[in-house]
Structures are given as structure tokens and as C-alpha cells.
Design a protein around this motif. Structure first.
Motif, short mmCIF file in Angstrom:
data_model
loop_
_atom_site.label_atom_id
_atom_site.label_comp_id
_atom_site.label_asym_id
_atom_site.label_seq_id
_atom_site.Cartn_x
_atom_site.Cartn_y
_atom_site.Cartn_z
N ALA A 10 -6.57 64.95 137.95
CA ALA A 10 -6.34 65.92 139.19
C ALA A 10 -6.96 65.41 140.37
CB ALA A 10 -7.39 67.10 138.81
N SER A 11 -6.94 64.23 140.45
CA SER A 11 -7.30 63.47 141.90
C SER A 11 -6.23 63.07 142.65
CB SER A 11 -8.55 62.36 141.43
OG SER A 11 -7.67 61.63 140.66
N SER A 12 -4.96 63.41 142.33
CA SER A 12 -3.74 62.83 143.10
C SER A 12 -2.62 63.38 142.48
CB SER A 12 -3.87 61.17 143.21
OG SER A 12 -3.23 60.68 142.20
N LEU A 14 0.74 65.09 141.45
CA LEU A 14 1.12 66.17 140.49
C LEU A 14 -0.26 67.04 140.05
CD1 LEU A 14 3.13 68.04 139.22
CD2 LEU A 14 3.11 66.64 137.29
N GLY A 15 -1.06 66.11 139.71
CA GLY A 15 -2.41 66.83 139.12
C GLY A 15 -3.12 67.70 140.24
N LYS A 39 -13.53 60.34 144.39
CA LYS A 39 -12.39 60.49 145.06
C LYS A 39 -11.84 61.92 144.41
CE LYS A 39 -7.67 58.76 144.44
NZ LYS A 39 -6.52 58.07 143.59
N SER A 142 8.61 63.41 130.77
CA SER A 142 9.43 62.70 131.82
C SER A 142 10.79 62.40 131.57
CB SER A 142 8.91 61.32 132.44
OG SER A 142 9.70 60.74 133.42
N LYS A 194 5.75 58.06 127.57
CA LYS A 194 6.41 59.22 127.87
C LYS A 194 7.10 59.95 126.74
CE LYS A 194 4.23 60.25 131.01
NZ LYS A 194 3.48 61.19 131.23
N GLY A 222 10.48 66.96 138.08
CA GLY A 222 11.64 66.62 139.07
C GLY A 222 11.14 65.19 139.45
N CYS A 223 11.39 64.55 140.27
CA CYS A 223 10.85 62.97 140.74
C CYS A 223 10.29 63.45 142.00
CB CYS A 223 12.22 62.22 140.88
SG CYS A 223 11.46 60.79 141.56
N ILE A 224 8.96 63.13 141.66
CA ILE A 224 7.99 63.43 142.96
C ILE A 224 7.60 61.95 143.47
CG2 ILE A 224 6.01 64.64 143.55
CD1 ILE A 224 5.73 64.86 140.20
N THR A 227 3.94 60.09 145.05
CA THR A 227 2.88 60.14 144.39
C THR A 227 2.46 58.43 144.19
OG1 THR A 227 3.58 59.76 142.16
CG2 THR A 227 3.34 62.04 143.17
P1 NDP Z 1 -0.45 59.36 140.37
O1 NDP Z 1 -0.64 58.13 140.23
O2 NDP Z 1 -0.52 60.23 141.75
O3 NDP Z 1 -1.49 60.40 139.65
C1 NDP Z 1 -1.89 59.92 138.17
C2 NDP Z 1 -3.52 60.39 138.03
O4 NDP Z 1 -3.60 59.93 136.77
C3 NDP Z 1 -4.37 60.04 139.01
O5 NDP Z 1 -5.18 61.28 139.39
C4 NDP Z 1 -4.98 58.97 138.61
O6 NDP Z 1 -6.47 59.03 138.85
C5 NDP Z 1 -5.23 59.17 136.98
N1 NDP Z 1 -5.48 58.34 136.22
C6 NDP Z 1 -4.77 57.24 135.84
N2 NDP Z 1 -5.56 56.66 134.88
C7 NDP Z 1 -6.51 57.16 134.62
C8 NDP Z 1 -7.63 57.18 133.42
N3 NDP Z 1 -7.89 56.09 132.91
N4 NDP Z 1 -8.51 58.08 133.36
C9 NDP Z 1 -8.27 59.42 133.74
N5 NDP Z 1 -7.35 59.41 135.01
C10 NDP Z 1 -6.62 58.49 135.17
O7 NDP Z 1 0.88 59.95 139.44
P2 NDP Z 1 1.74 61.28 139.36
O8 NDP Z 1 0.91 62.55 140.16
O9 NDP Z 1 3.31 61.01 139.76
O10 NDP Z 1 1.94 61.54 137.90
C11 NDP Z 1 1.23 62.57 137.12
C12 NDP Z 1 2.21 62.59 135.93
O11 NDP Z 1 3.56 63.15 136.27
C13 NDP Z 1 2.08 61.60 134.67
O12 NDP Z 1 2.03 62.31 133.60
C14 NDP Z 1 3.49 61.06 135.05
O13 NDP Z 1 4.22 60.38 133.93
C15 NDP Z 1 4.48 62.43 135.53
N6 NDP Z 1 5.64 62.34 136.27
C16 NDP Z 1 5.67 61.60 137.34
C17 NDP Z 1 6.77 61.55 138.05
C18 NDP Z 1 7.00 61.29 139.47
O14 NDP Z 1 8.32 60.95 139.89
N7 NDP Z 1 6.05 60.89 140.13
C19 NDP Z 1 8.47 61.96 137.29
C20 NDP Z 1 8.02 62.51 135.98
C21 NDP Z 1 6.69 62.62 135.53
P3 NDP Z 1 -6.91 58.16 140.05
O15 NDP Z 1 -6.48 59.08 141.19
O16 NDP Z 1 -8.43 57.86 140.05
O17 NDP Z 1 -5.94 56.90 140.43
#
Ligand code: NDP
Length: 315
Positions: A10-12, A14-15, A39, A142, A194, A222-224, A227
Motif C-alpha cells: 500500500a506504499s505506492s 494501486l495499493g 515510505k 492482470s 499473475k 485496467g492499465c495503470i 505506477t
Molecule cells: P507499484 O510498483 O506501484 O506497487 C507495488 C507495491 O508492492 C509497492 O508498494 C511495493 O513496495 C510493494 N512490494 C514490492 N515488493 C514487496 C515485498 N517484497 N514485500 C512487500 N511489498 C512489496 O505497482 P502497481 O501499483 O502497478 O501494482 C500493484 C498491483 O497491480 C500488482 O499486483 C500488479 O500486478 C497489478 N497490476 C498493475 C497494472 C499496471 O498497469 N500497473 C495492471 C494490472 C495489474 P515499495 O513501495 O516498497 O516498492
């Protein structure tokens, strides 16, 4: 009482957008399960989340010990668990060599699938014990793992094969770092992970929905394109990918919109059906989407479940 929802990663991206959308309702306490505590605190503050609506708990999905410790810490908090969102992911599209989790698994499948598999299995007990009217376990999927779509057909395609690499431990020690037993390919490893997420959701549904009443769901938000997921990609890709998605594929969604979609899967009373992979059309209306043949294969799901249990020490 307020609902309690755990959101991993949840630090960046979609989360964070989902955590913000849930916190803003004032009816949810969001437990931000993150690998980087500071962070996450900073991200929550700059997203304008009010202190009383969230807390950060440390979770590193790249370590099974950390997953177990997180579960202990959460239980010590005394909070009931109403919804779990498995959202965190890593993606290494340009990596030439694999990297590994603390337990020696290839990183993409280790974090995105195995870490979440253990977490979800452990926390199912807590979801069962909750008295909340609608308890849910959501695993973010995804389109890229779905070979029945255009995006899912861009090579390298997801393919778990007969899971021989996973059976061999996915650590490269005498076996392969890829689930299907092939050569390491970072982009494919992400897509494979995925597919695992979507298969796992359906296997949870088959095994536990009737008995527990918990709703199991996955989604493609959707395609974000903006991120951090694409942080490892080459600079030119990062420059061109957002406008490509906006104007050519028209699949682009903002982080805010994607966060609202995932928040819907957490709280919307009309999205309680279990075993569903949700998607949204261009008018942002949700619908039950079809998964590819592999991502909905019940035998593969069962085998994946059994092998994953062994690797995370549950069998
Ligand atoms: P981000 O990289 O912005 O977010 C990923 C998050 O996962 C970050 O908060 C990151 O932490 C965390 N993370 C990574 N490794 C670990 C770990 N070892 N332990 C705990 N947390 C971890 O990517 P998105 O927001 O895009 O991705 C979120 C979800 O959405 C994923 O499941 C992705 O597959 C899915 N998705 C994304 C799409 C897109 O277009 N972006 C499309 C379809 C699905 P930290 O902040 O510390 O790096």
C-alpha cells in the motif's frame, strides 16, 4: 464498528490509491502491509489519509519468516480481519539474471505468488473468525497473464507448462527459476506469477467458499501505466507507455480510478459473488470477465496449490 482491511504493497501505485479510497469513507481502518515502513508512512501522509483511518505494519513478502511474523503482529493487535487484499508485486522486465527471495525462490513468483499464498492461507483463519457481514479475500490479477486477450498475447506469453520448475523448488539449484522449467525471463516470470494469483483465487473459492462464506475475488483494474511497477523498464518504454495506453489501446486508467475500482471489490454490496475475476468497461462499469484457458484450469490450480503448500512449509 469500522471494517478492518489489510492491503499489501500500500506504499505506492494501486495499493496506495486503494488505501486512500477506503480510508476516505471513514468506515474502514486500513492496515498498510509494507516492506518499507517509513515510505508507507510518508505515502499515507502525502495522500492526505487521516491518522485514525490507517496504520502501517511491516511485511516483506520476499521472506516467509516476515510473512509469519506479520501474521503474529496482526493477531497481537487484537483487530478482527474483515478483508485481505493481496496487491503487492514486483516486475523485472529487463533483468538478465534472476534475483531471489530470502528463501531462495525466484523473486517475481516468490513475492507475487508464494509470499501471498502463505499470507492468505494463514489469514483465512482470521477472516473466518470475523463477524463482519461481508468478508472478502482479494488477489489482484492482470490481463497480461490472460492469453485470451490482445495484451496477454504479447510475447513472452505466460505459460506454467507442467509446473516442473516449481516442483523443483524454483531456486535454480539443479532445477529452473521458471515455473515451466525454462530459461529465466523476467517479463514471463511476472506474467506467470499473475496466472498463479488468478488460479489461487479460484482454488480458494472451490475449497473454502461454501464452508466459510468468504468471498474470493480477483480483478484486472485496467492499465495503470504510471505506477512504480514499470520502474525497472528502459527509459524509452517508461516515456511512451502511458500515452500508448491512453491513445492507442485506450486501456489507460489513472491510479485514482484504479484505486476506486479495487476499493469497490472490497466494499461494494453488489460485488459479493465469489470466484469472480472483475474487469471494467470504458464507462467504468464492472463486469465478470472470462479468464484464459490456462488461468482457469482447475487441475493446474490444484497442482499449483499443492506444490505451493510444500514450498512455503504448509505441507
Ligand atoms: P507499484 O510498483 O506501484 O506497487 C507495488 C507495491 O508492492 C509497492 O508498494 C511495493 O513496495 C510493494 N512490494 C514490492 N515488493 C514487496 C515485498 N517484497 N514485500 C512487500 N511489498 C512489496 O505497482 P502497481 O501499483 O502497478 O501494482 C500493484 C498491483 O497491480 C500488482 O499486483 C500488479 O500486478 C497489478 N497490476 C498493475 C497494472 C499496471 O498497469 N500497473 C495492471 C494490472 C495489474 P515499495 O513501495 O516498497 O516498492
Amino acid at each position: 464498528r469500522k471494517g478492518n482491511v489489510i492491503v499489501t504493497g500500500a506504499s505506492s501505485g494501486l495499493g496506495l490509491a486503494t488505501a486512500k479510497a477506503l480510508a476516505e469513507t471513514g468506515r474502514w481502518n486500513v492496515i498498510m502491509a509494507c516492506r518499507d515502513f517509513l515510505k508507507a508512512e510518508k505515502a499515507a501522509k502525502s495522500a492526505g489519509m487521516a491518522k485514525e483511518n490507517y496504520q502501517v505494519m511491516h511485511l516483506d513478502l520476499a521472506s516467509l519468516d516476515s510473512v509469519r511474523q506479520f501474521v503474529r503482529n496482526f493477531r497481537q493487535s487484537g483487530l478482527p480481519l474483515d478483508v485481505l487484499v493481496c496487491n503487492a508485486a514486483v516486475y523485472f522486465p529487463t533483468a538478465k539474471e534472476p534475483t531471489y527471495t530470502a528463501d531462495g525462490f525466484e523473486m517475481s513468483v516468490g513475492v507475487n505468488h508464494l509470499g501471498h499464498f502463505l499470507l492468505a492461507r494463514e489469514l483465512l483463519e482470521d477472516l473466518k473468525a470475523s463477524d463482519y457481514p461481508s468478508r472478502r479475500l482479494i488477489i489482484v490479477g492482470s490481463i497480461t497473464g490472460n492469453t485470451n486477450t490482445l495484451a496477454g498475447n504479447i510475447p513472452p506469453k505466460a505459460n506454467l507448462g507442467d509446473l516442473r520448475g516449481l516442483a523443483g523448488g524454483l531456486n535454480g539449484l539443479g532445477g529452473s527459476t521458471m515455473i515451466d522449467g525454462g530459461e529465466f525471463d523476467g517479463a514471463k516470470a511476472y506474467k506467470d506469477s499473475k496466472v498463479c494469483n488468478m488460479l489461487t483465487m479460484q482454488e480458494f473459492h472451490r475449497r473454502f467458499h461454501e464452508e466459510t462464506g468468504v468471498t474470493f475475488a480477483s480483478l484486472y483494474p485496467g492499465c495503470i501505466a504510471t505506477t512504480g511497477l514499470f520502474r525497472e523498464h528502459v527509459a524509452l518504454f517508461r516515456l511512451l507507455f502511458p500515452p500508448f495506453q491512453k491513445y492507442i489501446t485506450k486501456g489507460f486508467v489513472s491510479e485514482e480510478e484504479a484505486g476506486k475500482r479495487l476499493a469497490q471489490v472490497v466494499i461494494d454490496p453488489s460485488l459479493t459473488k465469489s470466484g469472480v475475476y472483475w474487469s471494467w468497461n470504458n464507462n467504468s462499469a464492472s463486469f465478470e470477465n472470462q479468464l484464459s484457458e490456462e488461468a482457469s484450469d482447475p487441475e493446474k490450480a490444484q497442482r499449483l496449490w499443492q506444490l505451493s503448500e510444500k514450498l512455503v512449509g504448509l505441507a
